[in-house]
Design a protein around this motif. Structure first.
Motif, PDB file in Angstrom:
ATOM      1  N   ARG A   5       0.822  -1.202   0.000  1.00 21.69           N
ATOM      2  CA  ARG A   5       0.000   0.000   0.000  1.00 21.69           C
ATOM      3  C   ARG A   5       0.864   1.263   0.000  1.00 21.69           C
ATOM      4  O   ARG A   5       1.761   1.415   0.812  1.00 21.69           O
ATOM      5  CB  ARG A   5      -0.883  -0.011   1.243  1.00 21.69           C
ATOM      6  CG  ARG A   5      -1.891   1.077   1.241  1.00 21.69           C
ATOM      7  CD  ARG A   5      -2.925   0.842   2.343  1.00 21.69           C
ATOM      8  NE  ARG A   5      -3.747   2.006   2.430  1.00 21.69           N
ATOM      9  CZ  ARG A   5      -3.741   2.840   3.469  1.00 21.69           C
ATOM     10  NH1 ARG A   5      -2.982   2.603   4.502  1.00 21.69           N
ATOM     11  NH2 ARG A   5      -4.512   3.892   3.468  1.00 21.69           N
ATOM     12  N   PRO A   6       0.591   2.199  -0.907  1.00 16.33           N
ATOM     13  CA  PRO A   6       1.383   3.420  -0.951  1.00 16.33           C
ATOM     14  C   PRO A   6       1.058   4.348   0.209  1.00 16.33           C
ATOM     15  O   PRO A   6      -0.030   4.304   0.759  1.00 16.33           O
ATOM     16  CB  PRO A   6       0.975   4.064  -2.273  1.00 16.33           C
ATOM     17  CG  PRO A   6      -0.365   3.525  -2.569  1.00 16.33           C
ATOM     18  CD  PRO A   6      -0.403   2.143  -1.966  1.00 16.33           C
ATOM     19  N   GLN A   7       2.038   5.181   0.580  1.00 15.91           N
ATOM     20  CA  GLN A   7       1.796   6.201   1.571  1.00 15.91           C
ATOM     21  C   GLN A   7       1.011   7.316   0.903  1.00 15.91           C
ATOM     22  O   GLN A   7       1.105   7.540  -0.291  1.00 15.91           O
ATOM     23  CB  GLN A   7       3.110   6.757   2.100  1.00 15.91           C
ATOM     24  CG  GLN A   7       3.885   5.739   2.912  1.00 15.91           C
ATOM     25  CD  GLN A   7       5.210   6.311   3.336  1.00 15.91           C
ATOM     26  OE1 GLN A   7       6.075   6.531   2.520  1.00 15.91           O
ATOM     27  NE2 GLN A   7       5.343   6.547   4.617  1.00 15.91           N
ATOM     28  N   HIS A   8       0.239   8.039   1.679  1.00 15.84           N
ATOM     29  CA  HIS A   8      -0.579   9.110   1.139  1.00 15.84           C
ATOM     30  C   HIS A   8       0.166  10.433   1.176  1.00 15.84           C
ATOM     31  O   HIS A   8       1.007  10.664   2.045  1.00 15.84           O
ATOM     32  CB  HIS A   8      -1.883   9.223   1.940  1.00 15.84           C
ATOM     33  CG  HIS A   8      -2.878  10.111   1.280  1.00 15.84           C
ATOM     34  ND1 HIS A   8      -2.953  11.449   1.544  1.00 15.84           N
ATOM     35  CD2 HIS A   8      -3.797   9.856   0.333  1.00 15.84           C
ATOM     36  CE1 HIS A   8      -3.909  11.995   0.805  1.00 15.84           C
ATOM     37  NE2 HIS A   8      -4.435  11.045   0.065  1.00 15.84           N
ATOM     38  N   ARG A   9      -0.159  11.304   0.252  1.00 19.87           N
ATOM     39  CA  ARG A   9       0.497  12.603   0.154  1.00 19.87           C
ATOM     40  C   ARG A   9       0.338  13.438   1.420  1.00 19.87           C
ATOM     41  O   ARG A   9       1.116  14.338   1.672  1.00 19.87           O
ATOM     42  CB  ARG A   9      -0.015  13.377  -1.053  1.00 19.87           C
ATOM     43  CG  ARG A   9      -1.385  13.969  -0.832  1.00 19.87           C
ATOM     44  CD  ARG A   9      -1.905  14.762  -2.008  1.00 19.87           C
ATOM     45  NE  ARG A   9      -2.535  13.844  -2.917  1.00 19.87           N
ATOM     46  CZ  ARG A   9      -2.376  13.872  -4.215  1.00 19.87           C
ATOM     47  NH1 ARG A   9      -1.654  14.760  -4.786  1.00 19.87           N
ATOM     48  NH2 ARG A   9      -2.975  13.004  -4.983  1.00 19.87           N
ATOM     49  N   THR A  81       2.030   3.287  -8.481  1.00 18.23           N
ATOM     50  CA  THR A  81       1.313   3.932  -7.384  1.00 18.23           C
ATOM     51  C   THR A  81       0.220   4.863  -7.878  1.00 18.23           C
ATOM     52  O   THR A  81      -0.894   4.857  -7.361  1.00 18.23           O
ATOM     53  CB  THR A  81       2.300   4.700  -6.485  1.00 18.23           C
ATOM     54  OG1 THR A  81       3.362   3.820  -6.116  1.00 18.23           O
ATOM     55  CG2 THR A  81       1.622   5.209  -5.237  1.00 18.23           C
ATOM     56  N   LEU A  82       0.515   5.681  -8.874  1.00 18.17           N
ATOM     57  CA  LEU A  82      -0.479   6.628  -9.381  1.00 18.17           C
ATOM     58  C   LEU A  82      -1.556   5.944 -10.213  1.00 18.17           C
ATOM     59  O   LEU A  82      -2.714   6.343 -10.186  1.00 18.17           O
ATOM     60  CB  LEU A  82       0.201   7.708 -10.232  1.00 18.17           C
ATOM     61  CG  LEU A  82       1.238   8.573  -9.530  1.00 18.17           C
ATOM     62  CD1 LEU A  82       1.904   9.504 -10.535  1.00 18.17           C
ATOM     63  CD2 LEU A  82       0.604   9.354  -8.395  1.00 18.17           C
ATOM     64  N   THR A  83      -1.164   4.935 -10.977  1.00 20.14           N
ATOM     65  CA  THR A  83      -2.114   4.311 -11.898  1.00 20.14           C
ATOM     66  C   THR A  83      -2.965   3.223 -11.257  1.00 20.14           C
ATOM     67  O   THR A  83      -4.108   3.031 -11.657  1.00 20.14           O
ATOM     68  CB  THR A  83      -1.391   3.732 -13.130  1.00 20.14           C
ATOM     69  OG1 THR A  83      -0.346   2.864 -12.689  1.00 20.14           O
ATOM     70  CG2 THR A  83      -0.808   4.842 -13.984  1.00 20.14           C
ATOM     71  N   THR A  84      -2.418   2.493 -10.280  1.00 22.45           N
ATOM     72  CA  THR A  84      -3.201   1.404  -9.675  1.00 22.45           C
ATOM     73  C   THR A  84      -3.268   1.467  -8.155  1.00 22.45           C
ATOM     74  O   THR A  84      -4.000   0.704  -7.545  1.00 22.45           O
ATOM     75  CB  THR A  84      -2.624   0.012 -10.051  1.00 22.45           C
ATOM     76  OG1 THR A  84      -1.345  -0.144  -9.418  1.00 22.45           O
ATOM     77  CG2 THR A  84      -2.514  -0.144 -11.555  1.00 22.45           C
ATOM     78  N   GLY A  85      -2.477   2.344  -7.540  1.00 20.99           N
ATOM     79  CA  GLY A  85      -2.485   2.445  -6.088  1.00 20.99           C
ATOM     80  C   GLY A  85      -1.619   1.412  -5.386  1.00 20.99           C
ATOM     81  O   GLY A  85      -1.665   1.280  -4.171  1.00 20.99           O
ATOM     82  N   THR A  86      -0.826   0.679  -6.146  1.00 24.41           N
ATOM     83  CA  THR A  86       0.057  -0.303  -5.526  1.00 24.41           C
ATOM     84  C   THR A  86       1.504   0.156  -5.645  1.00 24.41           C
ATOM     85  O   THR A  86       1.869   0.876  -6.571  1.00 24.41           O
ATOM     86  CB  THR A  86      -0.091  -1.699  -6.171  1.00 24.41           C
ATOM     87  OG1 THR A  86       0.194  -1.595  -7.565  1.00 24.41           O
ATOM     88  CG2 THR A  86      -1.495  -2.239  -5.984  1.00 24.41           C
ATOM     89  N   VAL A 100       2.429   8.691  -2.988  1.00 22.38           N
ATOM     90  CA  VAL A 100       1.913   9.768  -3.814  1.00 22.38           C
ATOM     91  C   VAL A 100       2.626  10.998  -3.264  1.00 22.38           C
ATOM     92  O   VAL A 100       2.400  11.376  -2.111  1.00 22.38           O
ATOM     93  CB  VAL A 100       0.381   9.895  -3.691  1.00 22.38           C
ATOM     94  CG1 VAL A 100      -0.112  11.090  -4.482  1.00 22.38           C
ATOM     95  CG2 VAL A 100      -0.299   8.615  -4.163  1.00 22.38           C
TER      96      VAL A 100
END
Length: 175
Positions: A5-9, A81-86, A100
């Motif tokens: 899971r990516p970290q949020h901006r 991360t931007l295109t699929t959230g992974t 992000v």
């Protein structure tokens, strides 16, 4: 490298590192239109996303100048991360991995695309060996993305990848 899971901006750890810095792209309009004609001939601009300062600043400058250029954010296919959230590991130095970026404005780009990171590494070698251009893997990712986009748009369209534009704000090209 992070995966999953990516970290949020809005993560305070990420935001803190960018809060007090003035963007080198804040005044990019002058530099942009010194290099590019104001005739609207730039159909698309694409840039790999690291801190997102360049993409956000260049996009804002183009929009402010009335450009209808299509803005494309690029990222390595192994860390979409931007295109699929992974998130996932990649070998393109200087680009965000699994986050992000805090400086990435949601309206800064029209679309996000992945580019094969290993293909970008091959492009680095091609640029050096065949074209005499010593570039980074992130620059090669930009070139690879721009070539693909130009092929899609077809003849008669102008696509420009992120360049050394940020260096125009300094003294490197004063003469």
């Amino acid at each position: 490298m992070p995966t999953g899971r990516p970290q949020h901006r809005d993560d305070p750890r990420l935001r803190k590192s960018c809060q007090s810095q003035r963007s080198p792209y804040a005044d990019s309009k002058r530099e942009l239109f010194t290099v590019w004609p104001q005739t609207g001939t730039v159909d698309a601009f694409c840039a790999a996303v690291g801190t997102a300062e360049m993409l956000t600043g260049v996009s804002a400058s183009l929009r402010e100048a009335g450009s209808k250029s299509r803005i494309v954010a690029l990222e390595p296919a192994s860390s979409p991360t931007l295109t699929t959230g992974t998130a996932g590991p990649h070998r393109v130095e200087g680009l965000a991995t699994g986050i992000v970026p805090p400086l990435l404005a949601a309206d800064a780009f029209n679309e996000a695309r992945t580019v094969d990171g290993e293909g970008a590494r091959r492009t680095v070698l091609h640029l050096a060996r065949q074209e005499g251009i010593f570039a980074s893997t992130s620059s090669a990712l930009n070139v690879s993305g721009a070539i693909r986009l130009a092929r899609e748009l077809g003849e008669g369209h102008t696509v420009t990848p992120a360049t050394g534009l940020k260096y125009l704000a300094g003294d490197l090209f004063e003469d």
